[in-house]
Write an enzyme that holds these catalytic residues in place. Structure first.
Site, PDB file in Angstrom:
ATOM      1  N   SER A 154       0.860  -1.195   0.000  1.00 18.58           N
ATOM      2  CA  SER A 154       0.000   0.000   0.000  1.00 18.58           C
ATOM      3  C   SER A 154       0.890   1.237   0.000  1.00 18.58           C
ATOM      4  O   SER A 154       2.077   1.140   0.372  1.00 18.58           O
ATOM      5  CB  SER A 154      -0.851   0.000   1.279  1.00 18.58           C
ATOM      6  OG  SER A 154      -1.443   1.265   1.486  1.00 18.58           O
ATOM      7  N   TYR A 167      -2.806  -1.356  10.466  1.00 20.28           N
ATOM      8  CA  TYR A 167      -2.724  -1.502   9.002  1.00 20.28           C
ATOM      9  C   TYR A 167      -1.391  -0.967   8.473  1.00 20.28           C
ATOM     10  O   TYR A 167      -0.684  -1.636   7.712  1.00 20.28           O
ATOM     11  CB  TYR A 167      -3.897  -0.753   8.361  1.00 20.28           C
ATOM     12  CG  TYR A 167      -4.005  -0.897   6.856  1.00 20.28           C
ATOM     13  CD1 TYR A 167      -4.672  -1.982   6.287  1.00 20.28           C
ATOM     14  CD2 TYR A 167      -3.457   0.057   6.001  1.00 20.28           C
ATOM     15  CE1 TYR A 167      -4.783  -2.104   4.904  1.00 20.28           C
ATOM     16  CE2 TYR A 167      -3.567  -0.065   4.624  1.00 20.28           C
ATOM     17  CZ  TYR A 167      -4.240  -1.144   4.083  1.00 20.28           C
ATOM     18  OH  TYR A 167      -4.348  -1.265   2.703  1.00 20.28           O
TER      19      TYR A 167
END
Ligand code: NAD
Length: 269
Positions: A154, A167
């Site tokens: 990401s 995350y």
């Protein structure tokens, strides 16, 4: 220049939805047989719909239910895949979740759930894939490389994200996992890379694009001024898995419409 994955078998984790489904379709379109992994009974129909799209377009594949955070299930998924299709050539480590909370309110369960799927899941699948690559060895009728792993990371591999410590930590760690594996298995001709998506329109971030106000505020972060689509990630995954990318290993490629140029500095900072 043709991207070809003919004769190759790809396992795509979390392929019943979003980015994983886009990648599965792109790989199948390039000729790979695709294992469409999904996590639970709830995602069976979605996974079957992805498989139907692939077979309707002339591709091949199979759905496979497995929770990637569970060691016994991951080992069985790779054993079953090898016994049915002979080997595995490509692993797309895509399955991922969010459990957002302000840091001081984040429970251990929220932390463990995200690390379990996003990081431990990628570890378990990569380990089983590499064992199979090494068992098979290089087969030039399939690929110049012995095997290819693509981690779906990401932009939060490098952009800190308040309210999402679990995350962001999982994605930061994927960078070191990816680079370490590329270093450890380079001499075996196993290529390992990451794709770092920016904002891609999928169920995981629905709140960020499902109203015009939310979408507008999201676009303020994206110089290219559009939200990404699963296909944008699928296109790169097919290229990276192919022999056209044979000299690419140990790197993270950002597919983010320029998000990591930090748009908020565009007016002079
Ligand atoms: P999504 O929610 O649409 O898809 C996630 C997929 O993972 C689903 O198929 C789900 O069934 C599967 N999954 C969840 N837990 C699992 C488990 N335990 N075992 C196996 N499969 C499991 O989300 P998405 O946006 O497509 O996310 C895919 C990946 O892309 C994730 O790793 C996410 O972190 C990453 N990502 C997404 C974006 C974005 O903007 N959408 C941006 C950067 C990175």
């Amino acid at each position: 220049m043709e991207i070809s994955l003919r004769n190759q078998l790809a396992v795509v984790t979390g392929a019943s939805s979003g980015i994983g489904s886009g990648i599965a379709k792109s790989l199948a379109n390039a000729g790979a047989t695709v294992i469409i992994n999904h996590s639970s009974e709830r995602s069976v129909e979605e996974a079957q719909a992805v498989l139907k799209e692939i077979t309707d377009a002339g591709g091949r594949g199979m759905t496979y239910q497995c929770d990637v955070s569970k060691e016994d299930q991951v080992i069985k998924m790779f054993q079953d895949t090898v016994s049915q299709f002979g080997t595995v050539d490509i692993l797309i480590n895509n399955a991922g979740i969010q459990k957002d909370a302000k840091f001081t309110e984040m429970t251990l369960d929220q932390w463990n759930a995200v690390i379990g799927v996003n990081l431990t899941g990628q570890f378990l699948c990569a380990r089983e894939a590499i064992k199979e690559f090494l068992r098979r060895g290089i087969d030039p009728s399939r690929s110049i490389a012995c095997g290819k792993i693509i981690h779906i990371s990401s932009v939060h591999e490098i952009i800190p994200w308040a309210g999402h410590a679990n995350y962001a930590s999982s994605k930061g760690a994927i960078r070191m996992l990816m680079q370490t594996l590329a270093q450890e298995y380079g001499a075996d001709k196993i290529r390992v890379n990451s794709i770092c998506p920016g904002a891609i329109q999928t169920p995981i971030n629905k709140d960020a694009w499902s109203t015009p106000e939310a979408l507008n505020s999201l676009l303020n972060l994206i110089p290219y001024n559009r939200i990404g689509l699963p296909q944008d990630i699928g296109n790169l995954a097919a290229f990276l898995a192919s022999d056209l990318a044979d000299y690419i290993t140990g790197t993270s490629i950002f597919v983010d419409g320029g998000m990591t140029t930090f748009e908020s500095f565009s007016t002079g900072g």
